[in-house]
Design a protein around this motif. Structure first.
Motif, PDB file in Angstrom:
ATOM      1  N   TRP A   1       0.781  -1.268   0.066  1.00 47.19           N
ATOM      2  CA  TRP A   1       0.084   0.030  -0.010  1.00 47.19           C
ATOM      3  C   TRP A   1       0.899   1.194   0.184  1.00 47.19           C
ATOM      4  CZ3 TRP A   1      -4.343  -1.267   4.344  1.00 47.19           C
ATOM      5  CH2 TRP A   1      -4.934  -2.389   3.810  1.00 47.19           C
ATOM      6  N   VAL A   2      -0.004   2.367  -0.376  1.00 45.24           N
ATOM      7  CA  VAL A   2       0.884   3.679  -0.048  1.00 45.24           C
ATOM      8  C   VAL A   2       0.870   4.302   1.130  1.00 45.24           C
ATOM      9  CG1 VAL A   2       0.897   5.956  -1.065  1.00 45.24           C
ATOM     10  CG2 VAL A   2       0.222   4.042  -2.665  1.00 45.24           C
ATOM     11  N   ALA A   3       2.225   4.539   1.871  1.00 41.00           N
ATOM     12  CA  ALA A   3       2.435   5.041   2.833  1.00 41.00           C
ATOM     13  C   ALA A   3       1.906   6.486   2.852  1.00 41.00           C
ATOM     14  CB  ALA A   3       3.853   4.818   3.421  1.00 41.00           C
ATOM     15  N   PRO A   4       1.214   6.990   3.964  1.00 39.53           N
ATOM     16  CA  PRO A   4       0.865   8.490   3.980  1.00 39.53           C
ATOM     17  C   PRO A   4       2.117   9.391   4.087  1.00 39.53           C
ATOM     18  CG  PRO A   4      -0.420   7.205   5.638  1.00 39.53           C
ATOM     19  CD  PRO A   4       0.538   6.273   5.173  1.00 39.53           C
ATOM     20  N   ALA A   5       3.100   9.035   4.503  1.00 41.63           N
ATOM     21  CA  ALA A   5       4.469  10.024   4.217  1.00 41.63           C
ATOM     22  C   ALA A   5       4.770  10.083   2.822  1.00 41.63           C
ATOM     23  CB  ALA A   5       5.442   9.525   5.039  1.00 41.63           C
ATOM     24  N   ASP A   6       4.948   9.054   2.270  1.00 42.32           N
ATOM     25  CA  ASP A   6       5.047   8.892   0.569  1.00 42.32           C
ATOM     26  C   ASP A   6       4.487   9.717  -0.246  1.00 42.32           C
ATOM     27  OD1 ASP A   6       7.321   7.242   1.332  1.00 42.32           O
ATOM     28  OD2 ASP A   6       6.434   5.365   0.825  1.00 42.32           O
ATOM     29  N   LEU A   7       3.035   9.518   0.032  1.00 44.57           N
ATOM     30  CA  LEU A   7       2.173  10.357  -0.586  1.00 44.57           C
ATOM     31  C   LEU A   7       2.244  11.579  -0.347  1.00 44.57           C
ATOM     32  CD1 LEU A   7      -0.433  10.133  -2.614  1.00 44.57           C
ATOM     33  CD2 LEU A   7      -1.805   9.684  -0.890  1.00 44.57           C
ATOM     34  N   ALA A   8       2.311  12.146   0.909  1.00 43.66           N
ATOM     35  CA  ALA A   8       2.634  13.602   1.186  1.00 43.66           C
ATOM     36  C   ALA A   8       3.992  14.229   0.574  1.00 43.66           C
ATOM     37  CB  ALA A   8       2.921  13.653   2.671  1.00 43.66           C
ATOM     38  N   ALA A   9       4.852  13.258   0.378  1.00 49.59           N
ATOM     39  CA  ALA A   9       6.142  13.845  -0.527  1.00 49.59           C
ATOM     40  C   ALA A   9       5.882  14.193  -1.870  1.00 49.59           C
ATOM     41  CB  ALA A   9       7.283  12.659  -0.329  1.00 49.59           C
ATOM     42  N   VAL A  10       5.006  13.325  -2.349  1.00 52.53           N
ATOM     43  CA  VAL A  10       4.551  13.598  -3.840  1.00 52.53           C
ATOM     44  C   VAL A  10       3.830  14.678  -3.902  1.00 52.53           C
ATOM     45  CG1 VAL A  10       3.361  12.711  -6.098  1.00 52.53           C
ATOM     46  CG2 VAL A  10       4.693  10.999  -4.474  1.00 52.53           C
ATOM     47  N   ILE A  11       2.729  15.006  -2.966  1.00 52.51           N
ATOM     48  CA  ILE A  11       2.041  16.335  -2.983  1.00 52.51           C
ATOM     49  C   ILE A  11       2.817  17.352  -2.699  1.00 52.51           C
ATOM     50  CG2 ILE A  11       0.332  17.334  -1.584  1.00 52.51           C
ATOM     51  CD1 ILE A  11      -0.918  14.631  -0.815  1.00 52.51           C
ATOM     52  N   LEU A  12       3.518  17.445  -1.860  1.00 55.56           N
ATOM     53  CA  LEU A  12       4.597  18.691  -1.898  1.00 55.56           C
ATOM     54  C   LEU A  12       5.317  18.845  -3.143  1.00 55.56           C
ATOM     55  CD1 LEU A  12       5.306  18.332   2.109  1.00 55.56           C
ATOM     56  CD2 LEU A  12       3.715  20.006   0.579  1.00 55.56           C
ATOM     57  N   PHE A  13       5.926  17.665  -3.817  1.00 58.53           N
ATOM     58  CA  PHE A  13       6.588  18.006  -4.742  1.00 58.53           C
ATOM     59  C   PHE A  13       5.977  18.793  -5.994  1.00 58.53           C
ATOM     60  CE2 PHE A  13       7.160  16.720  -9.303  1.00 58.53           C
ATOM     61  CZ  PHE A  13       8.283  17.102  -9.744  1.00 58.53           C
ATOM     62  N   LEU A  14       4.495  18.315  -5.926  1.00 63.23           N
ATOM     63  CA  LEU A  14       3.718  19.126  -7.051  1.00 63.23           C
ATOM     64  C   LEU A  14       3.228  20.545  -6.367  1.00 63.23           C
ATOM     65  CD1 LEU A  14       1.074  16.198  -7.916  1.00 63.23           C
ATOM     66  CD2 LEU A  14       2.718  17.189  -9.361  1.00 63.23           C
ATOM     67  N   ALA A  15       3.614  20.569  -5.265  1.00 64.47           N
ATOM     68  CA  ALA A  15       3.529  22.150  -4.773  1.00 64.47           C
ATOM     69  C   ALA A  15       4.679  22.746  -4.852  1.00 64.47           C
ATOM     70  CB  ALA A  15       2.822  22.174  -3.530  1.00 64.47           C
ATOM     71  N   SER A  16       5.700  22.549  -5.216  1.00 67.08           N
ATOM     72  CA  SER A  16       7.181  22.931  -5.116  1.00 67.08           C
ATOM     73  C   SER A  16       7.439  23.693  -6.460  1.00 67.08           C
ATOM     74  CB  SER A  16       8.035  21.876  -5.025  1.00 67.08           C
ATOM     75  OG  SER A  16       8.477  21.257  -6.026  1.00 67.08           O
ATOM     76  N   GLU A  17       8.413  24.504  -6.255  1.00 63.68           N
ATOM     77  CA  GLU A  17       9.087  25.304  -7.603  1.00 63.68           C
ATOM     78  C   GLU A  17       9.454  24.118  -8.706  1.00 63.68           C
ATOM     79  OE1 GLU A  17      10.160  28.164  -9.978  1.00 63.68           O
ATOM     80  OE2 GLU A  17       8.963  28.210  -8.396  1.00 63.68           O
ATOM     81  N   ALA A  18      10.005  23.082  -8.246  1.00 63.37           N
ATOM     82  CA  ALA A  18      10.620  22.015  -8.986  1.00 63.37           C
ATOM     83  C   ALA A  18       9.471  21.671 -10.164  1.00 63.37           C
ATOM     84  CB  ALA A  18      11.139  20.998  -8.230  1.00 63.37           C
ATOM     85  N   ALA A  19       8.129  21.569  -9.578  1.00 64.58           N
ATOM     86  CA  ALA A  19       7.159  21.227 -10.432  1.00 64.58           C
ATOM     87  C   ALA A  19       6.454  22.434 -11.240  1.00 64.58           C
ATOM     88  CB  ALA A  19       6.001  20.358  -9.366  1.00 64.58           C
ATOM     89  N   ARG A  20       7.159  23.599 -11.262  1.00 64.40           N
ATOM     90  CA  ARG A  20       6.481  24.802 -12.101  1.00 64.40           C
ATOM     91  C   ARG A  20       5.906  24.211 -13.389  1.00 64.40           C
ATOM     92  NH1 ARG A  20       9.160  28.059 -15.270  1.00 64.40           N
ATOM     93  NH2 ARG A  20      11.418  27.187 -14.644  1.00 64.40           N
ATOM     94  N   PRO A  21       6.677  23.507 -13.930  1.00 66.84           N
ATOM     95  CA  PRO A  21       6.449  23.424 -15.636  1.00 66.84           C
ATOM     96  C   PRO A  21       5.176  22.188 -15.741  1.00 66.84           C
ATOM     97  CG  PRO A  21       8.437  22.251 -15.539  1.00 66.84           C
ATOM     98  CD  PRO A  21       8.046  22.973 -13.976  1.00 66.84           C
ATOM     99  N   VAL A  22       4.668  21.726 -14.645  1.00 62.94           N
ATOM    100  CA  VAL A  22       3.671  20.531 -14.665  1.00 62.94           C
ATOM    101  C   VAL A  22       2.314  21.179 -14.185  1.00 62.94           C
ATOM    102  CG1 VAL A  22       2.946  18.271 -13.616  1.00 62.94           C
ATOM    103  CG2 VAL A  22       5.441  19.037 -13.785  1.00 62.94           C
TER     104      VAL A  22
END
Length: 226
Positions: free
Chosen positions: A194-215
């Motif tokens: 299953w997906v660990a909440p902490a791992d899913l949180a990391a992906v969510i914060l990536f999409l909220a980050s500057e690194a995901a600016r072009p996405v």
């Protein structure tokens, strides 16, 4: 995420708490919004409880209060939602509108209220929580999958709407999240897949980050090994 102002709906839930912990560790300034009576948060967080996000007035007031508290808003994480497992034949008639309200309207109302503030940000972000179940609904998942499909459509439509304003809108599509409730409901499952909440949180914060600016407009599966 240091210094970023992040509003998190559904902050009192298992996934919400994981996101709060991860965002706080990265130095974000947090506005926590939940329907629950209690919503623990780190020092300095602005906590609003008892908020019915299915009500556009309450959602608008909560987002406005968060923006006023911190002087703006950079990120909205729409984590609030709900789940019911039942077949269509034997299910309750109110399940379909109930899940629509919990999963779609909460995100719509919070997003609508946040848009003016996100447009004023240097890098506005919205991240929604969809579901891999909405890509292929299984037994008992009809109402839930339909509501999460609505979240997917909302994500794509809002991404197009805000593309010229510098605001990105994306969604994560988890499979089964490793929560105490899911473990109790499926005690014989292999929890390691299953997906660990902490791992899913990391992906969510990536999409909220500057690194995901072009996405933007992405529906990103986060399915562990299911």
């Amino acid at each position: 995420m240091a210094g970023r102002i992040i509003a998190i709906t559904g902050a009192a839930g298992v996934l919400g708490r994981a996101v709060v912990e991860a965002a706080a560790a990265q130095g974000a300034r947090l506005a926590l919004i939940d329907h629950a009576k209690e919503c623990p948060g780190p020092e300095g967080a602005f906590v609003q409880t008892g908020v019915d996000l299915t009500d556009p007035v309450q959602a608008g007031a909560a987002i406005a209060a968060a923006a006023e508290r911190f002087g703006g808003l950079d990120v909205l994480l729409n984590i609030a939602g709900g789940f019911r497992w039942e077949t269509i034949e034997s299910g309750a008639p109110d399940t379909w509108p109930a899940l629509y309200r919990l999963n779609v309207l909460t995100a719509v109302n919070a997003s609508r209220a946040a848009i003016p503030h996100l447009k004023a940000s240097a890098a506005g972000r919205i991240v929604n929580v969809g579901s891999a179940a909405a890509l292929k609904a299984g037994l008992g998942m009809g109402a839930y999958a339909a509501s999460k499909a609505g979240v997917h459509a909302l994500t794509q439509a809002l991404a197009e709407e805000l593309k010229g304003a510098g605001v990105t809108v994306n969604a994560v599509l988890p499979s089964i999240i490793d929560t105490p409730t899911n473990r109790a409901d499926m005690p014989d499952a292999d929890f390691s897949t299953w997906v660990a909440p902490a791992d899913l949180a990391a992906v969510i914060l990536f999409l909220a980050s500057e690194a995901a600016r072009p996405v933007t407009g992405a529906l990103l599966p986060v399915t562990g090994r299911v």
